[in-house]
Design an enzyme around this catalytic site. Sequence first.
Site: not given
Ligand code: ADP
Length: 165
Positions: A17, A41, A90, A127
């Site tokens: 992130h 969620k 990703r 995450s």
């Molecule tokens: P969600 O709850 O929508 O799955 P996350 O909080 O996990 O979202 O992630 C938010 C955004 O951050 C994702 O939609 C993606 O665009 C970006 N993201 C998450 N992990 C990565 C990563 N490892 N590398 C690049 N971008 C990421």
Amino acid sequence: MRRAVCPGSFDPVTNGHIDIVSRASFLFDEVIVAVGVNKSKNRLFTPEERMEMLTEACRVFPNVTVDGFTGLLTTFCQERGVHAIVKGLRAVSDFDYELQMAQMNSSLAAIETVFVPTSPEYSFLASSLVKEVATFGGDVSGLVPEFVHERLVARLDERRREEGL
Ligand code: ADP
């Protein structure tokens, strides 16, 4: 003023992130990291905790702020004068859903989605996976900021105690 939003749940913020936020902060004058506050969620951290960790992690970027949003992201963007959503991609598996969301968002409001390819070292990072690995004692210390790692380990310990494991 070119203003963008980086949306997500950030439960918790990972180095993946931070990489995307950092790159968005180079591309735009202002970046708002928007934490989705979706009650349905099941989260490990509360919205306040997630925002607190993000604020700490983004302190180094002077043009980045952190905020929460409920409801439609496009409504949040309209209220804040934001015309771009920045998402990290990703792998191909992210693409179908992200393309559909991007097209929906641009049909709801005049908002473009900008896709930033993940740095290769973070392409496997999510995450949900970090939480899963940490739950079973795996070392995730290189995947999240140090202070997030401490809070993650502490929260998982709390959960384990609550569940009497
Ligand atoms: P969600 O709850 O929508 O799955 P996350 O909080 O996990 O979202 O992630 C938010 C955004 O951050 C994702 O939609 C993606 O665009 C970006 N993201 C998450 N992990 C990565 C990563 N490892 N590398 C690049 N971008 C990421």
